[in-house]
Design a protein around this motif. Structure first.
Motif, mmCIF file in Angstrom:
data_model
loop_
_atom_site.group_PDB
_atom_site.id
_atom_site.type_symbol
_atom_site.label_atom_id
_atom_site.label_comp_id
_atom_site.label_asym_id
_atom_site.label_seq_id
_atom_site.Cartn_x
_atom_site.Cartn_y
_atom_site.Cartn_z
ATOM 1 N N ILE A 42 0.839 -1.207 0.000
ATOM 2 C CA ILE A 42 0.000 0.000 0.000
ATOM 3 C C ILE A 42 0.869 1.249 0.000
ATOM 4 C CG2 ILE A 42 -1.641 1.358 1.370
ATOM 5 C CD1 ILE A 42 -3.027 -1.296 2.106
ATOM 6 N N TRP A 43 1.921 1.282 0.838
ATOM 7 C CA TRP A 43 2.839 2.420 0.863
ATOM 8 C C TRP A 43 3.502 2.613 -0.504
ATOM 9 C CZ3 TRP A 43 3.024 6.352 3.883
ATOM 10 C CH2 TRP A 43 2.700 6.251 5.229
ATOM 11 N N ARG A 44 3.947 1.527 -1.093
ATOM 12 C CA ARG A 44 4.611 1.627 -2.396
ATOM 13 C C ARG A 44 3.644 2.104 -3.470
ATOM 14 N NH1 ARG A 44 8.354 -3.797 -2.121
ATOM 15 N NH2 ARG A 44 9.874 -2.909 -0.693
ATOM 16 N N ILE A 45 2.435 1.564 -3.472
ATOM 17 C CA ILE A 45 1.426 1.995 -4.444
ATOM 18 C C ILE A 45 1.082 3.462 -4.215
ATOM 19 C CG2 ILE A 45 -0.987 1.704 -5.154
ATOM 20 C CD1 ILE A 45 -0.563 -1.348 -4.564
ATOM 21 N N ALA A 46 0.937 3.859 -2.955
ATOM 22 C CA ALA A 46 0.626 5.261 -2.643
ATOM 23 C C ALA A 46 1.718 6.188 -3.176
ATOM 24 C CB ALA A 46 0.461 5.444 -1.135
ATOM 25 N N LYS A 47 2.971 5.793 -3.015
ATOM 26 C CA LYS A 47 4.068 6.622 -3.525
ATOM 27 C C LYS A 47 4.032 6.698 -5.044
ATOM 28 C CE LYS A 47 9.019 7.348 -3.806
ATOM 29 N NZ LYS A 47 8.804 8.134 -5.006
ATOM 30 N N LEU A 48 3.840 5.560 -5.681
ATOM 31 C CA LEU A 48 3.793 5.546 -7.148
ATOM 32 C C LEU A 48 2.635 6.397 -7.665
ATOM 33 C CD1 LEU A 48 4.526 1.761 -7.718
ATOM 34 C CD2 LEU A 48 6.046 3.671 -8.322
ATOM 35 N N LEU A 49 1.477 6.274 -7.033
ATOM 36 C CA LEU A 49 0.313 7.050 -7.468
ATOM 37 C C LEU A 49 0.491 8.542 -7.171
ATOM 38 C CD1 LEU A 49 -2.613 4.669 -6.490
ATOM 39 C CD2 LEU A 49 -1.745 5.167 -8.791
ATOM 40 N N ALA A 50 1.080 8.875 -6.026
ATOM 41 C CA ALA A 50 1.324 10.283 -5.699
ATOM 42 C C ALA A 50 2.303 10.903 -6.696
ATOM 43 C CB ALA A 50 1.857 10.413 -4.274
ATOM 44 N N ASP A 51 3.366 10.182 -7.024
ATOM 45 C CA ASP A 51 4.320 10.678 -8.014
ATOM 46 C C ASP A 51 3.650 10.852 -9.375
ATOM 47 O OD1 ASP A 51 6.276 10.582 -6.055
ATOM 48 O OD2 ASP A 51 7.263 8.788 -6.862
ATOM 49 N N GLU A 52 2.835 9.881 -9.753
ATOM 50 C CA GLU A 52 2.139 9.933 -11.039
ATOM 51 C C GLU A 52 1.178 11.119 -11.076
ATOM 52 O OE1 GLU A 52 1.467 8.932 -14.860
ATOM 53 O OE2 GLU A 52 2.855 7.842 -13.577
ATOM 54 N N ARG A 53 0.432 11.334 -10.002
ATOM 55 C CA ARG A 53 -0.510 12.457 -9.963
ATOM 56 C C ARG A 53 0.236 13.783 -10.020
ATOM 57 N NH1 ARG A 53 -6.092 13.676 -6.943
ATOM 58 N NH2 ARG A 53 -6.726 12.106 -8.438
ATOM 59 N N ARG A 54 1.348 13.893 -9.289
ATOM 60 C CA ARG A 54 2.130 15.130 -9.310
ATOM 61 C C ARG A 54 2.607 15.448 -10.730
ATOM 62 N NH1 ARG A 54 5.627 13.651 -6.014
ATOM 63 N NH2 ARG A 54 7.317 13.220 -7.444
ATOM 64 N N ARG A 55 3.115 14.432 -11.430
ATOM 65 C CA ARG A 55 3.573 14.644 -12.811
ATOM 66 C C ARG A 55 2.410 15.008 -13.729
ATOM 67 N NH1 ARG A 55 6.774 10.150 -11.455
ATOM 68 N NH2 ARG A 55 5.250 8.730 -12.372
ATOM 69 N N THR A 56 1.287 14.335 -13.552
ATOM 70 C CA THR A 56 0.121 14.580 -14.402
ATOM 71 C C THR A 56 -0.415 15.994 -14.172
ATOM 72 O OG1 THR A 56 -0.432 12.241 -14.402
ATOM 73 C CG2 THR A 56 -2.196 13.768 -15.015
ATOM 74 N N LEU A 57 -0.539 16.402 -12.920
ATOM 75 C CA LEU A 57 -1.034 17.745 -12.637
ATOM 76 C C LEU A 57 -0.071 18.813 -13.164
ATOM 77 C CD1 LEU A 57 -2.601 17.382 -9.076
ATOM 78 C CD2 LEU A 57 -3.748 17.357 -11.312
ATOM 79 N N ALA A 58 1.216 18.559 -13.056
ATOM 80 C CA ALA A 58 2.191 19.506 -13.615
ATOM 81 C C ALA A 58 2.008 19.619 -15.122
ATOM 82 C CB ALA A 58 3.615 19.069 -13.275
ATOM 83 N N ARG A 59 1.804 18.489 -15.776
ATOM 84 C CA ARG A 59 1.581 18.495 -17.228
ATOM 85 C C ARG A 59 0.292 19.244 -17.577
ATOM 86 N NH1 ARG A 59 -1.499 15.281 -20.092
ATOM 87 N NH2 ARG A 59 -1.623 13.634 -18.519
ATOM 88 N N LEU A 60 -0.714 19.110 -16.726
ATOM 89 C CA LEU A 60 -2.000 19.774 -16.966
ATOM 90 C C LEU A 60 -1.990 21.236 -16.521
ATOM 91 C CD1 LEU A 60 -4.419 16.904 -15.896
ATOM 92 C CD2 LEU A 60 -3.847 17.638 -18.229
ATOM 93 N N GLY A 61 -0.934 21.656 -15.825
ATOM 94 C CA GLY A 61 -0.790 23.060 -15.442
ATOM 95 C C GLY A 61 -1.646 23.487 -14.255
#
Length: 180
Positions: A42-61
């Motif tokens: 769960i911790w590992r998935i949470a980190k992967l998803l948090a990193d993915e969301r951060r990158r996606t939101l940055a891409r979306l501005g």
């Protein structure tokens, strides 16, 4: 900070949690290790998803706090307006943080403040046309992307995992009511 100091959030190890549990059973016989095979992934998935969301939101501005603010107002339905108190209650963020978020979003032309019809002292915050367009576009793209992230789950997997995670979240929330 080393991986050891930031574990598990800083860890990207692919070492299976079953191996970790087995190692602790060997090193600390009699210790309860059943949580390792649940919490570590769960911790590992949470980190992967948090990193993915951060990158996606940055891409979306858009930053996460603006997404949160605009989302809570948009989900409220027409007329897409909430009081600052209601926004605070729905986001579980402090009133001071909400005030700062609203000020930034207002400066960007995404929300507008006005006296609330609910109370003389209340302030209403509504989405502007620009805020409405931004949140709808962002949420559509974000949800589509995140749906792709869980495509490997079957409908049955999805339903089962959703039930189990809800059960776990409910039990953890009951143990620590201040965190809800």
């Amino acid at each position: 900070m080393s991986n050891a100091e930031s574990y598990p959030l800083g860890s990207t190890s692919t070492w299976p949690s079953a191996d970790i549990a087995a190692a602790w059973r060997r090193e600390l016989p009699g210790s309860r290790t059943e949580s390792i095979e649940i919490i570590t992934p769960i911790w590992r998935i949470a980190k992967l998803l948090a990193d993915e969301r951060r990158r996606t939101l940055a891409r979306l501005g858009i930053d996460p706090s603006t997404l949160d603010l605009l989302s809570v107002i948009r989900r409220s339905g027409p007329p897409y307006e909430l009081t600052t108190r209601e926004i605070t209650r729905r986001t579980l963020v402090t009133a001071g943080a909400i005030s700062q978020r609203i000020a930034r979003a207002e400066q960007a032309g995404l929300v507008a403040r006005s006296p609330s019809s609910a109370s003389r002292r209340a302030v209403a915050v509504r989405l502007t046309d620009a805020g409405h367009r931004l949140i709808e576009s962002t949420v559509r793209q974000l949800l589509n992307h995140e749906a792709e992230l869980i495509e490997t789950l079957t409908d049955e997997d999805h339903a089962y995992l959703s039930r189990v995670l809800t059960k776990l979240e409910t039990s953890l929330s009951a143990r620590n009511p201040e965190s809800t």
